[in-house]
Scaffold this motif. Structure first.
Motif, mmCIF file in Angstrom:
data_model
loop_
_atom_site.group_PDB
_atom_site.id
_atom_site.type_symbol
_atom_site.label_atom_id
_atom_site.label_comp_id
_atom_site.label_asym_id
_atom_site.label_seq_id
_atom_site.Cartn_x
_atom_site.Cartn_y
_atom_site.Cartn_z
ATOM 1 N N MET A 1 60.182 -9.026 46.628
ATOM 2 C CA MET A 1 59.126 -8.218 46.639
ATOM 3 C C MET A 1 58.666 -7.403 48.478
ATOM 4 O O MET A 1 58.658 -6.510 49.058
ATOM 5 C CB MET A 1 57.877 -9.241 46.770
ATOM 6 C CG MET A 1 58.552 -8.455 44.428
ATOM 7 S SD MET A 1 57.321 -8.982 43.812
ATOM 8 C CE MET A 1 56.031 -10.464 44.130
ATOM 9 N N ARG A 2 58.499 -8.908 49.482
ATOM 10 C CA ARG A 2 57.575 -8.266 51.161
ATOM 11 C C ARG A 2 58.375 -7.819 51.514
ATOM 12 O O ARG A 2 58.438 -6.845 52.096
ATOM 13 C CB ARG A 2 57.418 -9.988 51.191
ATOM 14 C CG ARG A 2 56.378 -9.720 52.167
ATOM 15 C CD ARG A 2 56.182 -11.497 52.678
ATOM 16 N NE ARG A 2 55.563 -12.523 51.795
ATOM 17 C CZ ARG A 2 56.083 -13.332 51.895
ATOM 18 N NH1 ARG A 2 56.946 -13.893 52.737
ATOM 19 N NH2 ARG A 2 55.849 -14.747 50.805
ATOM 20 N N ALA A 3 59.876 -8.048 51.976
ATOM 21 C CA ALA A 3 60.785 -7.685 52.177
ATOM 22 C C ALA A 3 61.263 -5.942 51.471
ATOM 23 O O ALA A 3 61.362 -5.043 52.159
ATOM 24 C CB ALA A 3 62.713 -7.537 52.146
ATOM 25 N N LEU A 4 61.123 -6.090 50.216
ATOM 26 C CA LEU A 4 60.908 -4.334 50.339
ATOM 27 C C LEU A 4 60.044 -3.589 50.284
ATOM 28 O O LEU A 4 60.591 -2.408 50.721
ATOM 29 C CB LEU A 4 61.079 -4.446 48.233
ATOM 30 C CG LEU A 4 61.232 -3.201 47.577
ATOM 31 C CD1 LEU A 4 63.208 -2.858 47.864
ATOM 32 C CD2 LEU A 4 61.373 -3.146 45.898
ATOM 33 N N LYS A 5 58.745 -4.184 50.307
ATOM 34 C CA LYS A 5 57.667 -3.637 51.335
ATOM 35 C C LYS A 5 57.668 -2.815 52.395
ATOM 36 O O LYS A 5 57.470 -2.235 52.919
ATOM 37 C CB LYS A 5 56.169 -4.423 50.638
ATOM 38 C CG LYS A 5 54.984 -2.742 51.187
ATOM 39 C CD LYS A 5 54.036 -4.722 50.832
ATOM 40 C CE LYS A 5 52.915 -3.483 51.030
ATOM 41 N NZ LYS A 5 51.068 -4.143 51.077
ATOM 42 N N ALA A 6 58.435 -4.102 52.749
ATOM 43 C CA ALA A 6 58.354 -3.697 54.463
ATOM 44 C C ALA A 6 59.496 -2.482 54.656
ATOM 45 O O ALA A 6 59.124 -1.572 55.523
ATOM 46 C CB ALA A 6 59.103 -5.136 55.076
ATOM 47 N N GLU A 7 60.607 -2.505 53.776
ATOM 48 C CA GLU A 7 61.346 -1.697 54.024
ATOM 49 C C GLU A 7 61.313 -0.546 53.719
ATOM 50 O O GLU A 7 61.454 0.923 54.313
ATOM 51 C CB GLU A 7 62.632 -2.441 53.617
ATOM 52 C CG GLU A 7 64.092 -1.181 53.986
ATOM 53 C CD GLU A 7 64.494 -1.931 54.617
ATOM 54 O OE1 GLU A 7 63.788 -2.720 55.255
ATOM 55 O OE2 GLU A 7 65.998 -1.279 55.052
ATOM 56 N N ALA A 8 60.349 -0.271 52.258
ATOM 57 C CA ALA A 8 60.322 0.790 51.867
ATOM 58 C C ALA A 8 59.190 2.365 52.928
ATOM 59 O O ALA A 8 58.919 2.839 53.303
ATOM 60 C CB ALA A 8 59.061 0.578 50.631
ATOM 61 N N LEU A 9 57.741 0.815 53.630
ATOM 62 C CA LEU A 9 57.501 1.325 55.118
ATOM 63 C C LEU A 9 57.976 2.079 56.345
ATOM 64 O O LEU A 9 57.816 3.079 56.455
ATOM 65 C CB LEU A 9 56.464 0.305 55.676
ATOM 66 C CG LEU A 9 55.176 0.041 54.633
ATOM 67 C CD1 LEU A 9 54.547 -1.247 55.464
ATOM 68 C CD2 LEU A 9 53.958 1.292 54.510
ATOM 69 N N ARG A 10 59.089 1.000 56.031
ATOM 70 C CA ARG A 10 60.043 1.772 56.937
ATOM 71 C C ARG A 10 60.487 2.839 57.236
ATOM 72 O O ARG A 10 60.921 3.736 57.701
ATOM 73 C CB ARG A 10 61.360 0.793 57.201
ATOM 74 C CG ARG A 10 62.495 1.017 58.424
ATOM 75 C CD ARG A 10 63.264 -0.532 58.442
ATOM 76 N NE ARG A 10 64.156 0.097 60.044
ATOM 77 C CZ ARG A 10 65.534 0.440 59.661
ATOM 78 N NH1 ARG A 10 65.511 0.911 58.277
ATOM 79 N NH2 ARG A 10 66.032 0.945 60.568
ATOM 80 N N PHE A 11 60.641 2.742 55.356
ATOM 81 C CA PHE A 11 61.076 4.416 55.513
ATOM 82 C C PHE A 11 60.754 5.445 55.370
ATOM 83 O O PHE A 11 60.805 6.499 54.708
ATOM 84 C CB PHE A 11 62.980 4.392 54.061
ATOM 85 C CG PHE A 11 63.895 3.595 54.889
ATOM 86 C CD1 PHE A 11 64.543 4.693 55.573
ATOM 87 C CD2 PHE A 11 64.101 2.169 55.036
ATOM 88 C CE1 PHE A 11 65.694 4.102 56.456
ATOM 89 C CE2 PHE A 11 64.880 1.640 55.422
ATOM 90 C CZ PHE A 11 66.287 2.771 56.338
ATOM 91 N N GLY A 12 58.973 5.309 55.231
ATOM 92 C CA GLY A 12 58.049 6.194 54.557
ATOM 93 C C GLY A 12 58.271 6.103 53.461
ATOM 94 O O GLY A 12 57.480 7.424 53.113
ATOM 95 N N ILE A 13 58.850 5.287 52.535
ATOM 96 C CA ILE A 13 58.010 5.683 51.340
ATOM 97 C C ILE A 13 57.770 5.161 50.023
ATOM 98 O O ILE A 13 56.935 3.337 50.625
ATOM 99 C CB ILE A 13 59.833 5.724 49.885
ATOM 100 C CG1 ILE A 13 60.200 4.816 49.524
ATOM 101 C CG2 ILE A 13 60.441 6.722 50.810
ATOM 102 C CD1 ILE A 13 61.227 4.305 49.080
ATOM 103 N N SER A 14 56.504 5.013 49.234
ATOM 104 C CA SER A 14 55.783 4.294 48.604
ATOM 105 C C SER A 14 56.643 3.660 47.552
ATOM 106 O O SER A 14 58.340 4.242 46.899
ATOM 107 C CB SER A 14 54.851 5.276 47.902
ATOM 108 O OG SER A 14 54.927 6.214 46.925
ATOM 109 N N ILE A 15 56.221 2.701 46.563
ATOM 110 C CA ILE A 15 56.702 1.896 45.398
ATOM 111 C C ILE A 15 55.883 2.188 44.050
ATOM 112 O O ILE A 15 54.647 1.130 44.529
ATOM 113 C CB ILE A 15 57.299 0.425 45.514
ATOM 114 C CG1 ILE A 15 58.461 0.094 47.046
ATOM 115 C CG2 ILE A 15 57.340 -0.166 44.771
ATOM 116 C CD1 ILE A 15 58.307 -1.302 46.708
ATOM 117 N N ALA A 16 56.141 2.890 43.078
ATOM 118 C CA ALA A 16 55.561 3.682 42.439
ATOM 119 C C ALA A 16 55.531 2.994 41.096
ATOM 120 O O ALA A 16 54.537 2.506 40.509
ATOM 121 C CB ALA A 16 55.816 4.902 41.920
#
Ligand SMILES: [Mg+2]
Length: 321
Positions: free
Chosen positions: A108-123
């Motif tokens: 989850m931590r890695a997914l959050k960081a990666e989503a931030l990197r690509f500028g998208i949210s996890i809904a």
């Protein structure tokens, strides 16, 4: 992807092709679906999954690897539609009961960081118990109004281009599966190409905005399979012809070490996630100028099917292990 799997996909696409929904501008069979949700504002949607035993083995997959790859393969589908701005995603996992809590937290931590990197949210998302670990995601983006690029528009006379790696992820997977410790050390770029494909959002957007391509898809199952798909959907014969310039130095060194032609990886190897596109020959100069990383990997002719030039190795359309 196995041959039977490809046939099943075709059947699924036929079954759902005409859903009678006028808001659905593009349905099953392309990299993404396109839904009109307001005038001039189209929603571009895709979904993908990573399954233990099919796409990875637990002994070489960290939760960070899995999180990054899951997001990137989905974004790659958005990139292949042209100018699409990624917006958000929902994510799910089926996890074996014995999966350590720390694994899930790291994922989850890695997914959050990666989503931030690509500028998208996890809904949102979903979690379930399962016999094999698997991770899935649905991601959507917005088109800006420039025409989206489907898999259907290629014409005889077009050139076939690739932008992105060729064969490197397949070599990386081979190293992860059975490579020596020395090979893992010598070829970190190939292993990285397998775990961290770069979704080609900027290149895809440029191709869409400038109207460079007549058809496009992301190269998820290898150049041979991509050629077969384009050939079928655009009703052309695709001649794949990959020049020496397409081989990265590390792939060349690795292939030499294994005593295999590098084209074995470039043509058959999956999971590169570059962009394969057809373009009118008169656009060659513009493509060279605007997208110098793209190179010609073939051409389209009247007819059907595909063939591979300058490579006499066995053509096996990419199969996961
Ligand atoms: Mg795709």
């Amino acid at each position: 992807m196995k041959r039977g799997e490809a046939r099943l996909l075709e059947h699924i696409e036929k079954t759902f092709r005409f859903p009678g929904d006028r808001r659905l501008l593009l349905g099953p069979g392309d990299d993404c679906a396109v839904l009109r949700h307001a005038a001039g504002r189209d929603l571009v949607i895709t979904t993908d999954e990573i399954v233990e035993g099919t796409h990875f083995l637990p002994r070489f997959a960290t939760p960070e690897d899995l999180a990054r790859k899951l997001l990137r393969v989905n974004l790659s589908d958005l990139a292949s539609m042209g100018e699409v701005k990624p917006v958000s995603c929902v994510v799910g996992a089926g996890l074996r009961r014995d999966t350590p809590r720390a694994f899930t937290l790291r994922f989850m931590r890695a997914l959050k960081a990666e989503a931030l990197r690509f500028g998208i949210s996890i809904a949102g998302g979903n979690l379930a118990g399962a016999r094999e670990n698997h991770f899935y995601m649905t991601v959507w983006g917005e088109s800006s109004g420039s025409r989206l690029v489907t898999r259907y528009g290629a014409r005889p006379g077009d050139l076939l281009f690739n932008a992105g790696p060729l064969g490197r992820a397949a070599a990386g997977l081979e190293i992860l599966m059975g490579g020596s410790a020395a090979e893992k050390k010598l070829f970190p770029g190939l292993v990285g190409a397998f775990w961290r494909p770069e979704p080609m959002l900027a290149a895809g957007a440029l191709i869409g905005r400038e109207g460079l391509a007549s058809a496009m898809l992301d190269n998820s199952d290898g150049l041979a399979r991509s050629a077969a798909i384009l050939s079928g959907l655009s009703r052309c014969r695709v001649i794949v012809s990959v020049g020496e310039g397409a081989c990265s130095p590390d792939l060349r060194a690795y292939a030499e070490r294994k005593g295999r032609p590098w084209r074995h990886y470039a043509v058959n190897g999956g999971e590169d996630f570059g962009l394969i596109f057809a373009a009118q020959a008169r656009k060659l100069a513009a493509i060279k100028r605007l997208l110098p990383a793209a190179f010609v990997v073939g051409r389209l002719e009247k007819g059907s099917g595909f063939e591979i030039e300058n490579f006499d190795g066995k053509i096996s359309v990419f199969e996961h292990f």
